[in-house]
Enzyme design. Structure first.
Site, mmCIF file in Angstrom:
data_model
loop_
_atom_site.group_PDB
_atom_site.id
_atom_site.type_symbol
_atom_site.label_atom_id
_atom_site.label_comp_id
_atom_site.label_asym_id
_atom_site.label_seq_id
_atom_site.Cartn_x
_atom_site.Cartn_y
_atom_site.Cartn_z
ATOM 1 N N TYR A 120 0.908 -1.116 0.053
ATOM 2 C CA TYR A 120 0.012 0.105 -0.020
ATOM 3 C C TYR A 120 0.889 1.316 0.048
ATOM 4 C CZ TYR A 120 -3.393 3.533 1.955
ATOM 5 O OH TYR A 120 -4.240 4.536 1.989
ATOM 6 N N LYS A 129 1.255 4.098 -2.792
ATOM 7 C CA LYS A 129 0.774 5.404 -2.844
ATOM 8 C C LYS A 129 2.224 6.506 -3.088
ATOM 9 C CE LYS A 129 -3.422 5.803 -1.199
ATOM 10 N NZ LYS A 129 -4.451 6.515 -2.106
#
Lengths: 321, 321
Positions: free
Chosen positions: A146, A150
């Protein structure tokens, strides 16, 4: 001015929509149209301007093309696959958190309209063996997929902005606490549950020690910062369009004390303390001494205390429901 | 041990292949098969082991699947769309420099063989308003699409390694000078031309001032570092698989003096000094005070002088042709 919220069905998207409805203006102009788009149809809101609701999966370019028209002035790109989900399903995270961002930016490029794009990154980009405190010029060294996705999204936002294809800005969100509703698949989910459930008379588990530190921000301040974030001028942003949204570093113990100060001793007694192996590895990678000087200098704000944060939750989410 | 070089037709790929042929070993094992793959069929080399040649476009997943078999132990991922090209054609850069890396890693994931992957990033990831000197823990803030795409590639390499899907390592290459052959579409192309052409009796243009600073490395040392880079152990790499390959910071003036010391005064007189607007913007973004402590600590090496660098070119590329 037409505003589109991708991820308009999520809790931040919904609170942002409500706040835009209350203000009626953004970037010095009247909002005359708001579109809330999400993978499932967002719950309707009341607003002084027309609001429409769309099903949109940013991982699908055709779906993105339907949502982003040439008349959209400001796009909030909040849609994401959250941390524990992206860790369990690499492909889902790549498709939404990386390709989804690319799909949105490519759509903007093909339209040639250079909309403002407000992207929500995360402090999950930080971690690993980068020395602390993490600043706005520290190497992001994420220890989750994640966080890696990002970080890549940030580079796309900055590069497409540099090329004049969008007017982008990205904000690394602190852990947003106290979030209303149900626990989700974010590894940080417990950081709201341990306040929300006890304040509502239920038990909740805390899987970390009381001295666990994180950067926190209330939903109310987060939404205010997302609005200010859209209003920042290009000259203010410089050569890197992405920065950490202000927050404050607190330990779990400090936050529980603040809850007790505001709501009495009963909620704290409803917290259990059992380790959860599934999220333990993720949490260990979340070192959290973070400086947010750049965001503060740009006029974004942290909560002044965690007591305030608890009060916001009681005012915004408990009293109104 | 089977080695695959994606980008095996480029000048670094070819020099790496020749060096592997000379050594015959990598990571403590005999090389029994080498595959050179590139968008156009690579020129054959002599080697003591079988060498095969393939056409492969990393932007095409099917092409990648053909090149990467389950028996590949080490993959050099050198293929890329270079800086000025990626700046002119955003889509070409995205397809090769971002999606190409993802295609390679996804192929490795589907095979489940966890090969060593040596990725070449670039010092073009640095720039913008990040304070100098740039270190291995500085925020990469690229001011070209090429740099942004290379930075994203680094995150993929580190994340797929963390997940145990590959054993990856990435090296940000300094400007590789003196490169043999013809000028290419890299904005840094002149940084070889101004030595190579004059040493071969031809003129070449220098589009920057004599005090322009960059981090430089010879092709010979670059290849040695790529071999050492493949041989580093996981424990040595830690939580970030990507770092800057050592080099030395020199001004154009210092390098021309070094050339004169090795080859006499005639070559320097063949350099013209005219600005080139097309690459000027890119070059302005290439601040170049770079520290490479991590690479040096891992045993990678810079050239000891630019005189050495000039001598390597005369020995490796002029004398042998």
């Amino acid at each position: 001015m037409k505003v589109l919220i991708l991820g308009g069905g999520g809790f931040i998207g919904r609170k942002l929509a409500l706040q835009l409805a209350e203000r009626g203006r953004l970037r010095g102009q009247d909002i005359d149209r708001l579109v809330l788009a999400d993978i499932i149809d967002p719950v309707p809101i009341n607003a002084p301007f027309p609001v429409s609701y769309q099903t949109c999966d940013i991982a699908d370019p055709a779906s993105v093309a339907t949502s982003i028209d040439a008349d959209v002035d400001v796009i909030y790109l909040l849609a994401a696959v959250v941390s524990a989900h992206a860790e369990q399903e690499l492909e889902a995270g790549i498709q939404t958190n990386l390709m989804g961002v690319l799909n949105v930016l490519e759509r903007c490029r093909s339209l040639g309209t250079c909309p403002v794009v407000v992207f929500t990154s995360s402090i999950a980009v930080f971690g690993g063996d980068t020395p602390q405190p993490f600043t706005d010029v520290s190497l992001p060294n994420p220890q989750t997929s994640y966080g890696a996705q990002k970080a890549m999204g940030e580079y796309l936002i900055t590069d497409y902005s540099r090329r004049g294809l969008i007017d982008g800005r990205g904000f690394r969100l602190p852990t947003i606490t106290v979030r209303p509703g149900k626990p989700n698949r974010a590894a940080s989910s417990f950081m709201s549950s341990i306040f929300r459930e006890p304040l509502n008379g239920e038990t909740a588990n805390c899987p970390v020690d009381p001295d666990f530190k994180q950067l926190y921000l209330s939903p109310r301040k987060c939404v205010e910062n997302l609005i200010k974030g859209a209003e920042l001028q290009i000259e203010e942003l410089g050569q890197n369009r992405c920065l950490t949204m202000p927050g404050q570093v607190w330990t779990i113990a400090e936050m529980i004390d603040a809850m007790t100060e505001v709501a009495g001793p009963d909620p704290a007694a409803r917290i259990t303390w059992n380790k959860e192996p599934e999220i333990d590895t993720i949490l260990k990678g979340w070192h959290m001494d973070i400086r947010t000087d750049r965001g503060l200098a740009l006029g974004l704000e942290a909560d002044s205390s965690f007591q305030d944060n608890i009060r916001y939750y009681l005012q915004d989410d408990v009293a109104k429901n």
